[in-house]
Design a protein around this motif. Structure first.
Motif, PDB file in Angstrom:
ATOM      1  N   GLY A   1      -7.648   3.312   4.776  1.00  0.00           N
ATOM      2  CA  GLY A   1      -7.206   4.355   5.709  1.00  0.00           C
ATOM      3  C   GLY A   1      -6.106   5.231   5.147  1.00  0.00           C
ATOM      4  O   GLY A   1      -6.188   6.472   5.206  1.00  0.00           O
ATOM      5  N   PRO A   2      -5.042   4.640   4.580  1.00  0.00           N
ATOM      6  CA  PRO A   2      -3.993   5.476   3.984  1.00  0.00           C
ATOM      7  C   PRO A   2      -4.494   6.378   2.858  1.00  0.00           C
ATOM      8  O   PRO A   2      -4.034   7.513   2.707  1.00  0.00           O
ATOM      9  CB  PRO A   2      -2.991   4.437   3.467  1.00  0.00           C
ATOM     10  N   LEU A   3      -5.451   5.880   2.058  1.00  0.00           N
ATOM     11  CA  LEU A   3      -5.997   6.721   0.987  1.00  0.00           C
ATOM     12  C   LEU A   3      -6.736   7.932   1.554  1.00  0.00           C
ATOM     13  O   LEU A   3      -6.606   9.053   1.045  1.00  0.00           O
ATOM     14  CB  LEU A   3      -6.940   5.905   0.102  1.00  0.00           C
ATOM     15  N   ILE A   4      -7.528   7.699   2.603  1.00  0.00           N
ATOM     16  CA  ILE A   4      -8.226   8.815   3.239  1.00  0.00           C
ATOM     17  C   ILE A   4      -7.234   9.850   3.737  1.00  0.00           C
ATOM     18  O   ILE A   4      -7.392  11.062   3.513  1.00  0.00           O
ATOM     19  CB  ILE A   4      -9.105   8.314   4.401  1.00  0.00           C
ATOM     20  N   ALA A   5      -6.176   9.394   4.434  1.00  0.00           N
ATOM     21  CA  ALA A   5      -5.186  10.318   4.981  1.00  0.00           C
ATOM     22  C   ALA A   5      -4.488  11.093   3.869  1.00  0.00           C
ATOM     23  O   ALA A   5      -4.256  12.307   3.980  1.00  0.00           O
ATOM     24  CB  ALA A   5      -4.170   9.549   5.819  1.00  0.00           C
TER      25      ALA A   5
ATOM     26  N   VAL B   1       0.818  -1.220   0.000  1.00  0.00           N
ATOM     27  CA  VAL B   1       0.000   0.000   0.000  1.00  0.00           C
ATOM     28  C   VAL B   1       0.845   1.259   0.000  1.00  0.00           C
ATOM     29  O   VAL B   1       0.651   2.165  -0.832  1.00  0.00           O
ATOM     30  CB  VAL B   1      -0.959   0.004   1.205  1.00  0.00           C
ATOM     31  N   GLU B   2       1.803   1.368   0.917  1.00  0.00           N
ATOM     32  CA  GLU B   2       2.542   2.632   1.044  1.00  0.00           C
ATOM     33  C   GLU B   2       3.341   2.972  -0.214  1.00  0.00           C
ATOM     34  O   GLU B   2       3.247   4.098  -0.719  1.00  0.00           O
ATOM     35  CB  GLU B   2       3.484   2.570   2.254  1.00  0.00           C
ATOM     36  N   PRO B   3       4.130   2.043  -0.798  1.00  0.00           N
ATOM     37  CA  PRO B   3       4.879   2.428  -2.010  1.00  0.00           C
ATOM     38  C   PRO B   3       3.980   2.722  -3.211  1.00  0.00           C
ATOM     39  O   PRO B   3       4.293   3.610  -4.017  1.00  0.00           O
ATOM     40  CB  PRO B   3       5.788   1.215  -2.272  1.00  0.00           C
ATOM     41  N   VAL B   4       2.868   2.015  -3.353  1.00  0.00           N
ATOM     42  CA  VAL B   4       1.958   2.307  -4.465  1.00  0.00           C
ATOM     43  C   VAL B   4       1.291   3.665  -4.262  1.00  0.00           C
ATOM     44  O   VAL B   4       1.148   4.457  -5.203  1.00  0.00           O
ATOM     45  CB  VAL B   4       0.897   1.196  -4.614  1.00  0.00           C
ATOM     46  N   LEU B   5       0.899   3.953  -3.021  1.00  0.00           N
ATOM     47  CA  LEU B   5       0.286   5.244  -2.726  1.00  0.00           C
ATOM     48  C   LEU B   5       1.277   6.380  -2.951  1.00  0.00           C
ATOM     49  O   LEU B   5       0.908   7.459  -3.442  1.00  0.00           O
ATOM     50  CB  LEU B   5      -0.220   5.257  -1.288  1.00  0.00           C
ATOM     51  N   ARG B   6       2.531   6.123  -2.621  1.00  0.00           N
ATOM     52  CA  ARG B   6       3.568   7.139  -2.839  1.00  0.00           C
ATOM     53  C   ARG B   6       3.686   7.453  -4.332  1.00  0.00           C
ATOM     54  O   ARG B   6       3.828   8.615  -4.734  1.00  0.00           O
ATOM     55  CB  ARG B   6       4.884   6.628  -2.261  1.00  0.00           C
TER      56      ARG B   6
ATOM     57  N   TRP C   1     -10.372   9.462  -6.820  1.00  0.00           N
ATOM     58  CA  TRP C   1     -10.786   8.469  -7.819  1.00  0.00           C
ATOM     59  C   TRP C   1     -10.550   7.067  -7.279  1.00  0.00           C
ATOM     60  O   TRP C   1     -11.387   6.167  -7.442  1.00  0.00           O
ATOM     61  CB  TRP C   1     -10.011   8.680  -9.118  1.00  0.00           C
ATOM     62  N   ALA C   2      -9.405   6.856  -6.643  1.00  0.00           N
ATOM     63  CA  ALA C   2      -9.119   5.542  -6.062  1.00  0.00           C
ATOM     64  C   ALA C   2     -10.067   5.236  -4.911  1.00  0.00           C
ATOM     65  O   ALA C   2     -10.581   4.114  -4.780  1.00  0.00           O
ATOM     66  CB  ALA C   2      -7.671   5.492  -5.576  1.00  0.00           C
ATOM     67  N   LEU C   3     -10.333   6.231  -4.093  1.00  0.00           N
ATOM     68  CA  LEU C   3     -11.118   6.024  -2.883  1.00  0.00           C
ATOM     69  C   LEU C   3     -12.571   5.674  -3.182  1.00  0.00           C
ATOM     70  O   LEU C   3     -13.233   4.991  -2.384  1.00  0.00           O
ATOM     71  CB  LEU C   3     -11.051   7.288  -2.024  1.00  0.00           C
ATOM     72  N   MET C   4     -13.101   6.106  -4.311  1.00  0.00           N
ATOM     73  CA  MET C   4     -14.515   5.898  -4.598  1.00  0.00           C
ATOM     74  C   MET C   4     -14.897   4.437  -4.801  1.00  0.00           C
ATOM     75  O   MET C   4     -16.066   4.097  -4.741  1.00  0.00           O
ATOM     76  CB  MET C   4     -14.925   6.714  -5.838  1.00  0.00           C
ATOM     77  N   ALA C   5     -13.921   3.570  -5.037  1.00  0.00           N
ATOM     78  CA  ALA C   5     -14.272   2.184  -5.372  1.00  0.00           C
ATOM     79  C   ALA C   5     -13.249   1.181  -4.851  1.00  0.00           C
ATOM     80  O   ALA C   5     -12.888   0.234  -5.546  1.00  0.00           O
ATOM     81  CB  ALA C   5     -14.445   2.037  -6.879  1.00  0.00           C
TER      82      ALA C   5
END
Length: 451
Positions: A65-69, A33-38, A85-89
């Motif tokens: 949770g990381p996406l929200i933050a 999650v963290e490296p992809v979100l980065r 866009w990611a968070l919606m689905a």
């Protein structure tokens, strides 16, 4: 291979390698999650942002949770858009995972949470109390998203919204709009219908015409006999409305993207009061509106317009039809007198003209084809837009090229131009929304409108 190294493979030009990296990262779960979100939040990353966003959706609960933050702390609007866009689905284990998004202090996060439940439709029923709690949200965008969301969730939400309407407090107004979004007039109870009818009566008493936002087509007839107009268009059950409401309905129907109802664009027409001696009819005709192929629709529309204006002119002495688009430059007009079309022009099909011109076009050029000699505009492409427009203006002046004719200009010369309505416009009678054959068959059109 490390997770970070696998993430870097997402930028590969080899599709097979990219897809293999995605599957490896999905298998890695929370660790990825963290490296992809980065990568998603790095606007300079060589990895396509949609790849990162789609991957975060697949990573499910650990990504939520990381996406929200990240969205709440986004340094730019572009990063916020990507995260939203990611968070919606996100592919969560249960919709309940999304409840913190509805309660988050950042309005953009709340909007994304609403969209998730909107997409779940009937599965959103257990979470209706959480959505209803946002009806008085301090952010207008959240309230607007919520009203549209209830429209997609549909009838399952109506009983809870009616309960809000029977209570007290600030949620009542948004609940009324949400009910209208779900099912239009038919979704309201008798009390709310009386309230809206009374509001329309009050506002109609002092309403003045205003310039209309024009994107579509309309008919103009030189008569104040609204009953005859309704009969000529086979319209029934006219309901008095404000001019603002009529325009709102027409614009919404014209740009309807609803796929959950049949023929949303042709269930009703907006018929104006008599304005400076002309009654206007806005709305698509059921005879052509059901045609989905774009080319077939355009051909059928032109044929229907010519036949209809001829028939209308036989009854009213004259009949006009005008078309315009706010996006692609389309403009068209059809003028009929005493049962015969004397002029038809459509700049998207200039070969299908009737008549050699019309006196109302005098002093203007027809807008199809280039107005300038070959090579006259050479070298302009690299200039700023302001300079391009100024050079075009100068060239028109130097070459004595007249302005382009358009439907609103023709309407202003021959009948009335809705773009120029104002306090000076003489009004006789009342505006109405009336049902077409599709409206009779399928019921009222969903959607909240401006009164």
């Amino acid at each position: 291979m490390s997770v970070d190294a696998t993430v870097e493979r997402l930028a590969s030009s080899d599709r097979t390698e990219r897809e293999a990296a995605e599957e490896t990262l999905v298998a890695a779960g929370a660790e990825a999650v963290e490296p992809v979100l980065r990568a998603l939040c790095d606007e300079e990353s060589p990895i396509d942002w949609s790849t990162s966003a789609s991957l975060l959706r697949r990573l499910g609960d650990p990504a939520f949770g990381p996406l929200i933050a990240a969205m709440a702390a986004a340094p730019t609007s572009e990063v916020a858009r990507r995260c939203g866009w990611a968070l919606m689905a996100v592919e969560v284990s249960t919709p309940a995972v999304y409840l913190p998004a509805l309660r988050h202090p950042h309005p953009k996060v709340r909007r994304s949470g609403i969209y998730f439940f909107q997409r779940r439709q009937v599965d959103a029923e257990p979470y209706l109390p959480d959505l209803i709690a946002l009806l008085d949200d301090p952010d207008e965008g959240v309230r607007d998203n919520l009203i549209r969301g209830f429209g997609e969730i549909g009838a399952v939400a109506a009983p809870a919204l009616r309960e809000v309407r029977r209570g007290a407090g600030r949620k009542r107004r948004a609940a009324l709009a949400a009910l209208a979004e779900i099912g239009g007039w038919d979704a309201l109870d008798d009390h709310d219908r009386r309230v809206i009818t009374r509001l329309i009566e009050i506002k109609s008493g002092y309403e003045e015409p205003e310039p209309m936002h024009l994107c579509g087509s309309w008919y103009a007839l030189p008569t104040a006999d609204q009953a005859a107009v309704l009969d000529a268009f086979d319209l029934v059950e006219p309901r008095p409305v404000t001019m603002r409401l009529g325009e709102s309905a027409w614009n919404r129907d014209q740009h309807s993207s609803r796929h959950r109802v049949e023929h949303p664009e042709c269930r009703r027409n907006y018929v104006t009061p008599c304005l400076d001696g002309w009654t206007l009819v806005f709305g698509r005709m059921p005879s052509v509106a059901h045609i989905r192929d774009a080319d077939d629709f355009e051909k059928a529309l032109r044929a229907d317009v010519k036949a209809r204006t001829a028939r209308l002119s036989d009854r009213f002495g004259a009949a006009h039809w005008y078309g315009t688009s706010c996006g692609d430059g389309w403009t068209a007009w059809c003028i009929a007198e005493k049962g015969e079309v004397v002029r038809f022009y459509d700049n998207f099909d200039p070969d299908d003209q009737i008549g050699d011109g019309h006196p109302a076009e005098t002093g203007y050029r027809l807008p199809h084809g280039s107005a300038f000699p070959e090579g006259a505009l050479a070298g302009l492409a690299h200039l700023p837009m302001e300079e391009i427009m100024e050079r075009i203006r100068q060239l028109r002046e130097e070459l004595d090229i007249p302005d382009d004719a358009d439907s609103t200009m023709i309407a202003g010369r021959l009948s009335v131009n809705p773009d120029e309505f104002g306090p000076h416009t003489r009004v006789e009678g009342r505006a109405v929304l009336a049902l077409t054959a599709c409206g009779v068959a399928h019921g009222s059109t969903p959607g909240a409108l401006s009164v």
